[in-house]
Design a protein around this motif. Structure first.
Motif, PDB file in Angstrom:
ATOM      1  N   THR A   1       0.849  -1.192   0.000  1.00 57.59           N
ATOM      2  CA  THR A   1       0.000   0.000   0.000  1.00 57.59           C
ATOM      3  C   THR A   1       0.884   1.240   0.000  1.00 57.59           C
ATOM      4  O   THR A   1       1.695   1.441   0.886  1.00 57.59           O
ATOM      5  N   GLY A   2       0.724   2.053  -1.051  1.00 60.25           N
ATOM      6  CA  GLY A   2       1.537   3.244  -1.227  1.00 60.25           C
ATOM      7  C   GLY A   2       2.586   3.023  -2.291  1.00 60.25           C
ATOM      8  O   GLY A   2       3.445   2.155  -2.148  1.00 60.25           O
ATOM      9  N   ALA A   3       2.526   3.799  -3.377  1.00 63.04           N
ATOM     10  CA  ALA A   3       3.465   3.647  -4.486  1.00 63.04           C
ATOM     11  C   ALA A   3       4.359   4.867  -4.626  1.00 63.04           C
ATOM     12  O   ALA A   3       4.701   5.291  -5.735  1.00 63.04           O
ATOM     13  N   GLY A   4       4.746   5.439  -3.480  1.00 58.91           N
ATOM     14  CA  GLY A   4       5.791   6.446  -3.508  1.00 58.91           C
ATOM     15  C   GLY A   4       7.122   5.765  -3.796  1.00 58.91           C
ATOM     16  O   GLY A   4       7.170   4.565  -4.096  1.00 58.91           O
ATOM     17  N   PRO A   5       8.242   6.500  -3.705  1.00 60.66           N
ATOM     18  CA  PRO A   5       9.537   5.876  -3.988  1.00 60.66           C
ATOM     19  C   PRO A   5       9.795   4.619  -3.156  1.00 60.66           C
ATOM     20  O   PRO A   5      10.246   3.603  -3.702  1.00 60.66           O
ATOM     21  N   ILE A   6       9.489   4.668  -1.852  1.00 63.23           N
ATOM     22  CA  ILE A   6       9.725   3.493  -1.012  1.00 63.23           C
ATOM     23  C   ILE A   6       8.795   2.352  -1.411  1.00 63.23           C
ATOM     24  O   ILE A   6       9.215   1.190  -1.524  1.00 63.23           O
ATOM     25  N   GLY A   7       7.530   2.642  -1.646  1.00 63.51           N
ATOM     26  CA  GLY A   7       6.594   1.595  -2.046  1.00 63.51           C
ATOM     27  C   GLY A   7       7.003   0.931  -3.345  1.00 63.51           C
ATOM     28  O   GLY A   7       6.937  -0.297  -3.486  1.00 63.51           O
ATOM     29  N   CYS A   8       7.454   1.740  -4.315  1.00 61.89           N
ATOM     30  CA  CYS A   8       7.920   1.166  -5.582  1.00 61.89           C
ATOM     31  C   CYS A   8       9.115   0.256  -5.357  1.00 61.89           C
ATOM     32  O   CYS A   8       9.231  -0.822  -5.967  1.00 61.89           O
ATOM     33  N   LEU A   9      10.011   0.665  -4.472  1.00 58.96           N
ATOM     34  CA  LEU A   9      11.186  -0.155  -4.200  1.00 58.96           C
ATOM     35  C   LEU A   9      10.823  -1.415  -3.412  1.00 58.96           C
ATOM     36  O   LEU A   9      11.480  -2.449  -3.561  1.00 58.96           O
ATOM     37  N   VAL A  10       9.774  -1.357  -2.594  1.00 60.70           N
ATOM     38  CA  VAL A  10       9.284  -2.574  -1.939  1.00 60.70           C
ATOM     39  C   VAL A  10       8.766  -3.556  -2.990  1.00 60.70           C
ATOM     40  O   VAL A  10       8.982  -4.770  -2.886  1.00 60.70           O
ATOM     41  N   VAL A  11       8.073  -3.043  -4.005  1.00 58.22           N
ATOM     42  CA  VAL A  11       7.625  -3.888  -5.111  1.00 58.22           C
ATOM     43  C   VAL A  11       8.823  -4.616  -5.715  1.00 58.22           C
ATOM     44  O   VAL A  11       8.819  -5.842  -5.895  1.00 58.22           O
ATOM     45  N   ALA A  12       9.884  -3.860  -6.033  1.00 62.41           N
ATOM     46  CA  ALA A  12      11.074  -4.453  -6.641  1.00 62.41           C
ATOM     47  C   ALA A  12      11.739  -5.448  -5.699  1.00 62.41           C
ATOM     48  O   ALA A  12      12.198  -6.517  -6.131  1.00 62.41           O
ATOM     49  N   ALA A  13      11.787  -5.113  -4.402  1.00 59.60           N
ATOM     50  CA  ALA A  13      12.413  -6.009  -3.430  1.00 59.60           C
ATOM     51  C   ALA A  13      11.633  -7.307  -3.289  1.00 59.60           C
ATOM     52  O   ALA A  13      12.222  -8.393  -3.170  1.00 59.60           O
ATOM     53  N   ALA A  14      10.305  -7.212  -3.303  1.00 60.03           N
ATOM     54  CA  ALA A  14       9.474  -8.416  -3.187  1.00 60.03           C
ATOM     55  C   ALA A  14       9.653  -9.316  -4.408  1.00 60.03           C
ATOM     56  O   ALA A  14       9.759 -10.548  -4.284  1.00 60.03           O
ATOM     57  N   LYS A  15       9.696  -8.711  -5.589  1.00 60.08           N
ATOM     58  CA  LYS A  15       9.908  -9.510  -6.800  1.00 60.08           C
ATOM     59  C   LYS A  15      11.290 -10.154  -6.783  1.00 60.08           C
ATOM     60  O   LYS A  15      11.450 -11.327  -7.167  1.00 60.08           O
ATOM     61  N   ALA A  16      12.296  -9.413  -6.322  1.00 58.54           N
ATOM     62  CA  ALA A  16      13.645  -9.975  -6.245  1.00 58.54           C
ATOM     63  C   ALA A  16      13.716 -11.128  -5.248  1.00 58.54           C
ATOM     64  O   ALA A  16      14.545 -12.029  -5.404  1.00 58.54           O
ATOM     65  N   ALA A  17      12.844 -11.103  -4.236  1.00 57.22           N
ATOM     66  CA  ALA A  17      12.808 -12.170  -3.234  1.00 57.22           C
ATOM     67  C   ALA A  17      11.953 -13.348  -3.671  1.00 57.22           C
ATOM     68  O   ALA A  17      11.770 -14.302  -2.901  1.00 57.22           O
ATOM     69  N   GLY A  18      11.392 -13.282  -4.875  1.00 56.93           N
ATOM     70  CA  GLY A  18      10.668 -14.420  -5.413  1.00 56.93           C
ATOM     71  C   GLY A  18       9.167 -14.387  -5.278  1.00 56.93           C
ATOM     72  O   GLY A  18       8.505 -15.406  -5.511  1.00 56.93           O
ATOM     73  N   ALA A  19       8.599 -13.239  -4.911  1.00 54.46           N
ATOM     74  CA  ALA A  19       7.138 -13.152  -4.803  1.00 54.46           C
ATOM     75  C   ALA A  19       6.493 -13.528  -6.133  1.00 54.46           C
ATOM     76  O   ALA A  19       6.934 -13.090  -7.199  1.00 54.46           O
ATOM     77  N   ALA A  20       5.457 -14.350  -6.063  1.00 44.16           N
ATOM     78  CA  ALA A  20       4.775 -14.781  -7.290  1.00 44.16           C
ATOM     79  C   ALA A  20       3.937 -13.660  -7.883  1.00 44.16           C
ATOM     80  O   ALA A  20       3.782 -13.574  -9.111  1.00 44.16           O
ATOM     81  N   ARG A  21       3.385 -12.818  -7.015  1.00 47.35           N
ATOM     82  CA  ARG A  21       2.524 -11.731  -7.479  1.00 47.35           C
ATOM     83  C   ARG A  21       2.640 -10.558  -6.510  1.00 47.35           C
ATOM     84  O   ARG A  21       2.672 -10.754  -5.288  1.00 47.35           O
ATOM     85  N   VAL A  22       2.693  -9.366  -7.052  1.00 49.28           N
ATOM     86  CA  VAL A  22       2.721  -8.165  -6.222  1.00 49.28           C
ATOM     87  C   VAL A  22       1.619  -7.227  -6.691  1.00 49.28           C
ATOM     88  O   VAL A  22       1.576  -6.844  -7.864  1.00 49.28           O
ATOM     89  N   THR A  23       0.729  -6.892  -5.771  1.00 47.25           N
ATOM     90  CA  THR A  23      -0.325  -5.912  -6.028  1.00 47.25           C
ATOM     91  C   THR A  23       0.027  -4.641  -5.279  1.00 47.25           C
ATOM     92  O   THR A  23       0.398  -4.693  -4.100  1.00 47.25           O
ATOM     93  N   VAL A  24      -0.068  -3.496  -5.941  1.00 50.57           N
ATOM     94  CA  VAL A  24       0.259  -2.229  -5.313  1.00 50.57           C
ATOM     95  C   VAL A  24      -0.941  -1.300  -5.403  1.00 50.57           C
ATOM     96  O   VAL A  24      -1.679  -1.302  -6.400  1.00 50.57           O
TER      97      VAL A  24
END
Length: 342
Positions: free
Chosen positions: A176-199
């Protein structure tokens, strides 16, 4: 040298300060880029961030990269002069129970660049030259340009938040929240192998930035009819710093799931759906700053040019106030950098 000094609410000044000299165990770094963080904006707009309030003028900034200039005497080990480096902004005490337990990011006596958490405040990195302990300087990995390296500090925050959630490989993660930190959390979750990321976010522009770093689904937070809303997720990371975002996380995470509160909430009590923690046995975890994730962030940045898309503007330091205004306008920007060489 030029530096960005905050004197109080709505009182940001670019001032001439004396250049510092390194002492024993210290390094002088010529700053090239500094990323404007949400906490910098809070100091500018509100005179503080969370429970940390300004009590005296302070040089802002903690997302900085530059070049090694010189060492203090006696000279500690480190990269030679001319090396491009990123600066880890934290100086933990090393002796408190948290440091001894391997959780230096929550050291009770840490010093952090550009923070009013203690008095006197710690001078930040938004200056043409800074002095830092030599052990806080990291040479940039091969292939990582300094401009992209300026994202290392906020990416380290995001990596730490995802680690606080536990293993996410194969899971559905909500941010929740797609500011700079939220966008980077998206990238971090994908790098950690998350199957799906909803923002989720209120602004289409912010959601667009999240898509450039791997978000699978973008949802307008103010639209309950948006078809992208999931029925439930395995893990949720609250990155907006708004009580409404925490409420969304608690209501959408599955029974027995994990919610990580990363965004700094406003000072004082914050309402939240506490009964859901009980009836669904949800785990609510805090995430604060980072430690060794800084090194992991540098290597991830070196491997992935897509992060460049999050840098929406580079502004000369003399125009710092306009840079802050741009960074505060989330409809027009994601990450804004100050340039100390132009």
């Amino acid at each position: 040298m030029l530096a960005c000094v905050i004197h109080g609410r709505d009182d940001l000044r670019v001032e001439e300060l004396a250049a510092p000299a390194p002492g024993p165990g210290e390094m002088l770094v010529a700053v090239r880029y500094g990323g404007v963080c949400g906490s910098d904006l809070h100091y500018w707009r509100h005179g503080g961030v969370g429970d940390f309030r300004l009590k005296e003028p302070m040089v802002l900034g903690h997302e900085v990269v530059g070049t090694v200039v010189a060492y203090g005497s006696p000279s500690p080990a480190g990269p030679p002069a001319g090396t491009a480096v990123a600066v880890h902004p934290a100086t933990p005490c090393g002796v408190c129970p948290e440091c001894a337990g391997g959780r230096r990011n929550i050291c009770r006596d840490t010093r952090y660049l550009g923070s009013a958490a203690r008095t006197p405040h710690v001078r930040g990195g938004f200056a043409a030259a800074i002095v830092v302990p030599a052990e806080q300087v990291r040479p940039l990995p091969d292939g990582l340009p300094p401009r992209r390296a300026a994202l290392a500090e906020p990416l380290a925050v995001a990596l730490h938040a995802v680690r606080r959630a536990g293993p996410v490989s194969g899971l559905h993660v909500l941010v929740t929240g797609a500011g700079p930190i939220g966008c980077l959390v998206v990238a971090a979750a994908k790098a950690a192998g998350a199957a799906r990321v909803t923002v989720t976010d209120l602004l289409p522009t912010a959601l667009g930035y999240a898509g450039t770093v791997g978000a699978d689904t973008a949802v307008r937070a103010g639209d309950p009819a948006d078809p992208g809303w999931p029925s439930e997720v395995d893990v949720a990371v609250e990155a907006s710093g708004a009580a409404a975002g925490l409420d969304t996380c608690l209501r959408l995470v599955r029974r027995g799931g994990v919610v990580v509160q990363l965004g700094m909430l406003p000072p004082g009590p914050s309402p939240f759906a506490g009964n859901l923690l009980v009836s669904r046995e949800i785990e609510l975890r805090g995430a604060f700053r980072f430690d060794t994730e800084f090194d992991a962030a540098l290597h991830l940045l070196a491997a992935e040019p897509a992060f460049d898309a999050l840098i929406s503007a580079v502004v000369p330091v003399r125009d710092a106030e306009s840079a802050f205004a741009l960074a505060a306008d989330r409809a027009r920007s994601c990450k804004v950098l100050l340039d100390f060489e132009s």
